[in-house]
Design an enzyme around this catalytic site. Structure first.
Site, PDB file in Angstrom:
ATOM      1  N   HIS A  51      47.422  33.816  35.399  1.00 55.59           N
ATOM      2  CA  HIS A  51      48.856  34.397  35.447  1.00 55.59           C
ATOM      3  C   HIS A  51      49.105  34.615  36.653  1.00 55.59           C
ATOM      4  O   HIS A  51      48.453  34.462  37.553  1.00 55.59           O
ATOM      5  CB  HIS A  51      48.714  35.687  34.307  1.00 55.59           C
ATOM      6  CG  HIS A  51      48.044  36.723  34.930  1.00 55.59           C
ATOM      7  ND1 HIS A  51      47.954  38.125  34.645  1.00 55.59           N
ATOM      8  CD2 HIS A  51      47.302  36.815  36.280  1.00 55.59           C
ATOM      9  CE1 HIS A  51      47.548  39.150  35.369  1.00 55.59           C
ATOM     10  NE2 HIS A  51      46.879  38.260  36.228  1.00 55.59           N
ATOM     11  N   CYS A 111      47.945  39.750  42.766  1.00 62.59           N
ATOM     12  CA  CYS A 111      48.463  39.506  41.631  1.00 62.59           C
ATOM     13  C   CYS A 111      49.772  38.409  41.274  1.00 62.59           C
ATOM     14  O   CYS A 111      49.976  37.820  40.433  1.00 62.59           O
ATOM     15  CB  CYS A 111      48.253  40.380  40.442  1.00 62.59           C
ATOM     16  SG  CYS A 111      46.742  40.865  39.946  1.00 62.59           S
ATOM     17  N   HIS A 149      46.262  32.877  39.608  1.00 57.94           N
ATOM     18  CA  HIS A 149      45.150  33.118  39.631  1.00 57.94           C
ATOM     19  C   HIS A 149      44.751  33.350  38.198  1.00 57.94           C
ATOM     20  O   HIS A 149      45.421  33.504  37.155  1.00 57.94           O
ATOM     21  CB  HIS A 149      44.817  34.256  40.369  1.00 57.94           C
ATOM     22  CG  HIS A 149      45.397  35.449  39.861  1.00 57.94           C
ATOM     23  ND1 HIS A 149      46.750  36.105  40.005  1.00 57.94           N
ATOM     24  CD2 HIS A 149      44.874  36.641  39.243  1.00 57.94           C
ATOM     25  CE1 HIS A 149      46.946  37.208  39.701  1.00 57.94           C
ATOM     26  NE2 HIS A 149      45.560  37.594  38.908  1.00 57.94           N
ATOM     27  N   HIS A 156      41.576  35.003  35.183  1.00 58.97           N
ATOM     28  CA  HIS A 156      40.632  36.248  34.895  1.00 58.97           C
ATOM     29  C   HIS A 156      39.617  35.889  33.968  1.00 58.97           C
ATOM     30  O   HIS A 156      40.159  34.960  32.972  1.00 58.97           O
ATOM     31  CB  HIS A 156      41.419  37.541  34.434  1.00 58.97           C
ATOM     32  CG  HIS A 156      42.157  38.341  35.492  1.00 58.97           C
ATOM     33  ND1 HIS A 156      41.744  38.996  36.377  1.00 58.97           N
ATOM     34  CD2 HIS A 156      43.531  37.973  35.783  1.00 58.97           C
ATOM     35  CE1 HIS A 156      42.390  39.322  37.429  1.00 58.97           C
ATOM     36  NE2 HIS A 156      43.814  38.869  36.891  1.00 58.97           N
ATOM     37  N   ASP A 182      43.470  30.937  25.437  1.00 58.47           N
ATOM     38  CA  ASP A 182      42.411  30.578  26.236  1.00 58.47           C
ATOM     39  C   ASP A 182      42.512  29.270  27.136  1.00 58.47           C
ATOM     40  O   ASP A 182      42.743  28.299  26.475  1.00 58.47           O
ATOM     41  CB  ASP A 182      41.004  30.449  25.283  1.00 58.47           C
ATOM     42  CG  ASP A 182      39.631  30.246  25.920  1.00 58.47           C
ATOM     43  OD1 ASP A 182      39.621  30.698  27.117  1.00 58.47           O
ATOM     44  OD2 ASP A 182      38.911  29.515  25.271  1.00 58.47           O
ATOM     45  N   HIS A 183      41.889  29.371  28.266  1.00 56.76           N
ATOM     46  CA  HIS A 183      42.218  28.222  29.332  1.00 56.76           C
ATOM     47  C   HIS A 183      43.742  27.843  29.255  1.00 56.76           C
ATOM     48  O   HIS A 183      44.323  26.825  29.594  1.00 56.76           O
ATOM     49  CB  HIS A 183      41.727  27.091  28.851  1.00 56.76           C
ATOM     50  CG  HIS A 183      40.144  27.341  29.030  1.00 56.76           C
ATOM     51  ND1 HIS A 183      39.250  28.073  28.473  1.00 56.76           N
ATOM     52  CD2 HIS A 183      39.249  26.639  29.992  1.00 56.76           C
ATOM     53  CE1 HIS A 183      38.139  28.026  28.908  1.00 56.76           C
ATOM     54  NE2 HIS A 183      38.111  27.348  29.803  1.00 56.76           N
ATOM     55  N   GLU A 240      40.178  43.198  31.925  1.00 52.91           N
ATOM     56  CA  GLU A 240      40.814  42.264  32.954  1.00 52.91           C
ATOM     57  C   GLU A 240      39.612  41.773  34.121  1.00 52.91           C
ATOM     58  O   GLU A 240      39.537  40.592  34.295  1.00 52.91           O
ATOM     59  CB  GLU A 240      41.761  42.625  33.766  1.00 52.91           C
ATOM     60  CG  GLU A 240      42.623  41.529  34.368  1.00 52.91           C
ATOM     61  CD  GLU A 240      43.850  41.891  35.048  1.00 52.91           C
ATOM     62  OE1 GLU A 240      45.152  41.755  34.419  1.00 52.91           O
ATOM     63  OE2 GLU A 240      43.994  42.653  36.150  1.00 52.91           O
TER      64      GLU A 240
HETATM   65 NI    NI Z   1      45.555  39.269  37.704  1.00 53.51          NI
END
Ligand code: NI
Length: 137
Positions: free
Chosen positions: A16, A35, A41, A43, A81-82, A126
């Site tokens: 995100h 962020c 990036h 998580h 996911d992914h 997260e």
């Molecule tokens: Ni983040």
């Protein structure tokens, strides 16, 4: 009748960028720091899904946890996911993908699907140190 809460943990990875397009780039950097990095990036998220209800006398379960897992996998995990929350996830479009907003969006997807139990709590991790929780209020 005894009301019992049961919880299933699921994991997913997603990318995100926390960014509010209504604000300047400078304000976004100031508010969101790392962020806000423009090239995304990721998580490793953990999601704890809790439902409550009566124990079914026939099975001894509130809700079969394998069934709960399949519901959440099909309707949430497989869609995120992914993936990239900003670009790929239809139910997050137009929303800043903070964990707070993600957990509320997940609630709206999952809550109608767990009858006759009821969704009572979602916890979204997260990082191992940061989590948000939502109880539908
Ligand atoms: Ni983040």
């Amino acid at each position: 009748m005894a009301q019992v809460t049961v919880t299933r943990r699921l994991q997913f990875n997603a990318a995100h960028r926390v960014h509010n397009p209504a604000l300047s780039d400078e304000e976004n950097r100031r508010l969101f720091g790392k962020c806000n990095h423009p090239n995304w990036h990721g998580h490793n998220y953990t999601l704890d899904v809790s439902v409550a209800g009566d124990i079914d006398p026939r099975t001894g379960y509130v809700l079969d946890l394998g069934h709960l897992k399949r519901i959440v996998e099909t309707h949430v995990i497989d869609r995120v996911d992914h993936r990239n929350f900003n670009l790929d996830v239809d139910f997050m479009q137009g929303t800043i993908p903070t964990s707070e907003n993600i957990v509320v969006a997940f609630w709206r997807v999952i809550a109608p699907l767990v009858a006759p139990a009821r969704l009572t709590r979602l916890v979204l991790w997260e990082t191992p140190n940061n989590y948000v929780e939502y109880e539908g209020r």
